[in-house]
Each structure stands twice: as C-alpha cells, then as structure tokens.
Design an enzyme around this catalytic site. Structure first.
Site, PDB file in Angstrom:
ATOM      1  N   SER A  70       0.823  -1.214   0.000  1.00  0.00           N
ATOM      2  CA  SER A  70       0.000   0.000   0.000  1.00  0.00           C
ATOM      3  C   SER A  70       0.858   1.266   0.000  1.00  0.00           C
ATOM      4  O   SER A  70       2.022   1.251   0.398  1.00  0.00           O
ATOM      5  CB  SER A  70      -0.919   0.025   1.222  1.00  0.00           C
ATOM      6  OG  SER A  70      -1.736  -1.122   1.243  1.00  0.00           O
TER       7      SER A  70
HETATM    8  N1  SAH Z   1      -0.723  -4.683   3.972  1.00  0.00           N
HETATM    9  C1  SAH Z   1      -0.146  -5.109   2.703  1.00  0.00           C
HETATM   10  C2  SAH Z   1      -1.124  -4.834   1.576  1.00  0.00           C
HETATM   11  C3  SAH Z   1      -1.239  -6.024   0.695  1.00  0.00           C
HETATM   12  S1  SAH Z   1      -2.496  -5.924  -0.544  1.00  0.00           S
HETATM   13  C4  SAH Z   1       1.183  -4.430   2.445  1.00  0.00           C
HETATM   14  O1  SAH Z   1       1.425  -3.364   3.012  1.00  0.00           O
HETATM   15  O2  SAH Z   1       1.987  -4.983   1.694  1.00  0.00           O
HETATM   16  C5  SAH Z   1      -3.789  -6.897   0.190  1.00  0.00           C
HETATM   17  C6  SAH Z   1      -3.454  -8.322   0.545  1.00  0.00           C
HETATM   18  O3  SAH Z   1      -4.668  -8.944   0.966  1.00  0.00           O
HETATM   19  C7  SAH Z   1      -2.921  -9.170  -0.612  1.00  0.00           C
HETATM   20  O4  SAH Z   1      -1.670  -9.691  -0.266  1.00  0.00           O
HETATM   21  C8  SAH Z   1      -3.986 -10.260  -0.782  1.00  0.00           C
HETATM   22  O5  SAH Z   1      -3.437 -11.526  -1.140  1.00  0.00           O
HETATM   23  C9  SAH Z   1      -4.614 -10.299   0.595  1.00  0.00           C
HETATM   24  N2  SAH Z   1      -5.968 -10.870   0.620  1.00  0.00           N
HETATM   25  C10 SAH Z   1      -6.949 -10.742  -0.315  1.00  0.00           C
HETATM   26  N3  SAH Z   1      -8.064 -11.398   0.072  1.00  0.00           N
HETATM   27  C11 SAH Z   1      -7.780 -11.975   1.279  1.00  0.00           C
HETATM   28  C12 SAH Z   1      -8.529 -12.793   2.179  1.00  0.00           C
HETATM   29  N4  SAH Z   1      -9.785 -13.167   1.942  1.00  0.00           N
HETATM   30  N5  SAH Z   1      -7.931 -13.193   3.318  1.00  0.00           N
HETATM   31  C13 SAH Z   1      -6.643 -12.823   3.599  1.00  0.00           C
HETATM   32  N6  SAH Z   1      -5.883 -12.058   2.782  1.00  0.00           N
HETATM   33  C14 SAH Z   1      -6.446 -11.634   1.625  1.00  0.00           C
END
Ligand code: SAH
Length: 222
Positions: A70
C-alpha cells in the site's frame, strides 16, 4: 544517503498529503508515534528488487500475485485511525509484503496477520523475522473468517477492499475497539471506513476517504 533522502522525502510527502486530505480525515497531522514508526521501517526491504528505485515513493507498488504494497500515506492514515497503544493486540487482514505489519509491530504489543496467498505469507514471515520483528504471528487463511483463537482484538485493519463488512471481524473486536476497512466494489468506488464498537455491541461508522485497494477475495479453504 540516497535511501535516507528517500525516507525523508517519503515522510515529507505523507505530511503534505495529510494536509491536502484534512477536509476528509480531520487530521492536520499524524501523531509522532505513527510518524516515527513510518520513519523506522525500511520500506525498501518490502519491495521487489526491480522496483527498488521507487521504494520510498508515496504510491503503491506491485509485489507479485496481482497484489500491492500500500501507499505510505494510506498506511500512516490507517494506522492513525486504529488509535492503538503499546498494550494493544491487533489483527491485520492482508499481510501482503508485511510492511503494514511491521509498522504496527513497532506500536503495539502483538500483531496477528492473515494472508490468503500462501507464498506471500511465507515471504513476509521470513522477512519480518530477519528484520528482528518478534511480536508478529502470520497465518495463511481466509480473512473473512478472522482469527477467532486470539479474539477479541483492540483493533482490526483490513488492507484489501471488501464488498461488505464481514461479521466475523466485528464479532472479534472488543467493545471500544476499532475496525479500519476499505469497503466497495473490486476496482470500483471504495470508501475507507472507521467502525467503532460501542460498549453495548452497537457500532458507529464514519466514512473517511475514497480509496483504491486490491479486492479482498473470498476464501475457499476451511
Ligand atoms: N498490507 C499489505 C497490503 C497487501 S495488498 C502491504 O502493506 O503490503 C492486500 C493483501 O490482501 C494481498 O496480499 C492479498 O493476497 C490479501 N488478501 C486478499 N483477500 C484476502 C482474504 N480473503 N484473506 C486474507 N488475505 C487476503
């Protein structure tokens, strides 16, 4: 040097965007605690090799599997909205690179983080442990279900956009706790919401900011 300059620029960009979005969020600036957590986490360690030159840019970056790390300003804002303290126990849904996890780790007692994509969970676990963060537990699984074993949480943060607010997450929040979650369509209109749980299980919801997150995808396992 180049990296220290990058970090300085990133912090300055966060300050600027905080001022620009004040009308939405109500924040003129973020707390010293949040800003020093942002200053203390080496973002370049969470970004793929090919994107190193942009590690400190105030924007999201690809981390593979169609997912992103993000934008720094959004990470700071969501952390501020959680209003957690050194005794807090926090649940994060969407570990991704582990960057938001690391920021939280510096501010609270314990972070539980769930990631649906198993290889991302594994890389984040190894990365965070090699950087010395030792109050984090990461599990691969479906965030729609939360992590009931460690509930209730003082704060829950969801870093992917959900089409609705999952009941499991509001259930797993302690009275007085906060849920920060982007809600809306996949790749469409989304709003960052702050949901506070009252002492009698009532909820107070505030719209904070229009945002653009990758979708929280439904789980299939368990
Ligand atoms: N906080 C992270 C943002 C990652 S983007 C950072 O700073 O890098 C959002 C993440 O949510 C992705 O890695 C995706 O695989 C995960 N995600 C999507 N759906 C999900 C679910 N149902 N349960 C757990 N994780 C999920």
């Amino acid at each position: 040097m180049a990296r220290e300059k990058g970090m300085e620029q990133m912090l300055e960009d966060i300050r600027l965007e905080t001022e620009l979005t004040r009308g939405y969020t109500g924040y003129k600036q973020f707390s010293d605690a949040v800003m020093s957590a942002m200053a203390g986490v080496p973002r370049h360690r969470f970004v793929p090799e090919a994107l190193q030159p942009f590690a400190y840019a105030n924007g999201p970056l690809s981390i593979g599997y169609g997912q992103t790390i993000s934008q720094p300003y959004i990470v700071a804002l969501m952390t501020e909205l959680l209003a957690v303290g050194t005794d807090s126990r926090v649940l994060e849904i969407g570990t991704g690179s582990g960057y938001q996890t690391a920021i939280l780790s510096r501010l609270v007692a314990r972070v539980y983080s769930m990631e649906r994509v198993e290889p991302l969970a594994k890389v984040a676990r190894e990365r965070l442990s090699s950087l010395g963060y030792d109050n984090i537990e990461i599990r691969s699984g479906d965030g729609y279900l939360g992590w009931p074993e460690h509930a209730p949480y003082d704060g829950i943060i969801v870093t992917a956009a959900a089409p609705y607010i999952p009941d499991a997450l509001t259930d797993q929040l302690r009275p007085g706790g906060r849920l920060v979650i982007p809600v809306g369509q996949s790749f469409g209109a989304q709003e960052l919401l702050l949901i506070e749980k009252g002492s009698g299980n009532e909820f107070n919801t505030r719209k904070i900011l229009p945002v653009a997150f990758v979708p929280l995808t439904p789980g299939t396992e368990e």
